[in-house]
Enzyme design. Structure first.
Site, PDB file in Angstrom:
ATOM      1  N   GLU A   1      15.746 -15.729 -14.607  1.00  0.00           N
ATOM      2  CA  GLU A   1      15.553 -14.932 -13.380  1.00  0.00           C
ATOM      3  C   GLU A   1      14.127 -15.084 -12.850  1.00  0.00           C
ATOM      4  O   GLU A   1      13.241 -14.320 -13.222  1.00  0.00           O
ATOM      5  CB  GLU A   1      15.849 -13.443 -13.625  1.00  0.00           C
ATOM      6  CG  GLU A   1      15.691 -12.612 -12.354  1.00  0.00           C
ATOM      7  CD  GLU A   1      15.913 -11.116 -12.551  1.00  0.00           C
ATOM      8  OE1 GLU A   1      15.984 -10.401 -11.532  1.00  0.00           O
ATOM      9  OE2 GLU A   1      16.009 -10.666 -13.702  1.00  0.00           O
TER      10      GLU A   1
ATOM     11  N   LYS B   1      19.583 -16.227 -12.002  1.00  0.00           N
ATOM     12  CA  LYS B   1      19.612 -14.987 -11.213  1.00  0.00           C
ATOM     13  C   LYS B   1      18.503 -15.093 -10.171  1.00  0.00           C
ATOM     14  O   LYS B   1      17.323 -15.125 -10.511  1.00  0.00           O
ATOM     15  CB  LYS B   1      19.417 -13.756 -12.114  1.00  0.00           C
ATOM     16  CG  LYS B   1      19.469 -12.439 -11.336  1.00  0.00           C
ATOM     17  CD  LYS B   1      19.612 -11.224 -12.237  1.00  0.00           C
ATOM     18  CE  LYS B   1      19.603  -9.934 -11.422  1.00  0.00           C
ATOM     19  NZ  LYS B   1      19.933  -8.736 -12.204  1.00  0.00           N
TER      20      LYS B   1
END
Length: 299
Positions: A180, A217
């Site tokens: 992420e 992400k």
């Protein structure tokens, strides 16, 4: 050798429609999450009581009849939640055995100070122990968050290089890493930063072994379908989107424009929920939230 449960979880994430619930606010973000839920700082004292309150909130979400594996593919927890129980069984076990929701664990320890327009992960000296604990509890994957604030190639490369180094450690432990590198939605150079980010990710994906996959992400991009190469990449299991401070309406609207990306929302998921609601009101509010995010994730 992957267990049958891991194979079932892999199949669910890769094939089924739905989204991932991010239930992993921790540390500094916990009082804010509780405040939005209608629990005031005067209602708890110290970290232990605060984490007990947040576990009550998470338990209410997870045990709700409307929260199940039909629309919610997975849920990201933080370590404190992993260590607690829901209705007499470990949280991760309850998620999978009772709800058919795939458990993920947030493994990062927060962010370093900004350098070159980005914030790296703080050191994680206990990561191997945490991964072993995750494996014991039948957790499927992990998540770690860095932040990109400016379109600085050096800073972005540092973030992606670090993320992939840690991801390889996670893969070696038999878990699925969610990488992420959040691009700050308020960045004055958001689109430029996204272009540098995509190029860096594509470079590092090439370094993975042929049989390795990761999840990504990412912040919802300025240009629709900008991450399509990543969505279609054979070494990417799934690209999930963070809401990043956008309202649920805005996040859903942007998500519908990005085909193949699914939601992994936290604040946008819990928007409108309150500790003061009756169970019927709570369930109705959450059902509407889940349905709207589910529909946006199907496009």
């Amino acid at each position: 050798m992957a267990s049958q449960a891991q194979l079932d979880m892999l199949a669910k994430i890769s094939k089924q429609n739905g989204f991932i619930a991010a239930l992993d606010q921790s540390g500094g973000s916990t009082p804010k999450a509780l405040g939005l839920y209608g629990v005031e700082p005067s209602e708890y004292e110290g970290d232990q009581e605060m984490f007990a309150k947040v576990h009550e909130m998470r338990t209410r979400i997870i045990t709700s009849n409307v929260f199940n594996g039909e629309r919610v593919l997975g849920a990201i927890l933080f370590e404190n939640t992993l260590d607690r129980e829901i209705l007499g069984q470990s949280t991760a076990s309850y998620l999978w055995q009772v709800k058919q929701v795939v458990p993920f664990l947030k493994v990062d320890k927060g962010l370093e100070a900004e350098v070159d327009g980005s914030q790296l992960l703080k050191p994680m000296p206990d990561l191997d122990g945490l991964l072993a604990k995750a494996n014991q509890q039948n957790v499927f994957g992990t998540k770690m968050r860095s932040v990109v604030k400016l379109a600085n190639a050096q800073g972005i490369e540092a973030v992606i290089s670090q993320q992939f180094t840690v991801a390889k450690q996670i893969l070696a432990a038999g878990l699925m890493p969610i990488i992420e590198p959040e691009v700050d939605i308020h960045s004055p150079e958001k689109a430029e930063a996204e272009a540098l980010l995509k190029a860096a990710i594509l470079n590092h994906l090439d370094d993975l072994a042929a049989d390795q996959q990761v999840m990504l992400k990412l912040t919802l991009p300025e240009t629709a379908n900008f991450y399509q190469e990543l969505v279609n990449h054979p070494k990417v299991l799934k690209v999930v989107a963070l809401s990043g401070g956008y309202s649920r309406e805005e996040a859903n609207s942007r998500l519908t424009e990005n085909h193949g990306m699914i939601a992994s929302f936290s604040r946008a998921l819990s928007e409108g929920l309150s500790a003061k609601q009756s169970d019927a009101e709570f369930d109705a509010t959450m059902d509407a939230s889940i349905e709207s995010i589910y529909q946006a994730s199907k496009t």
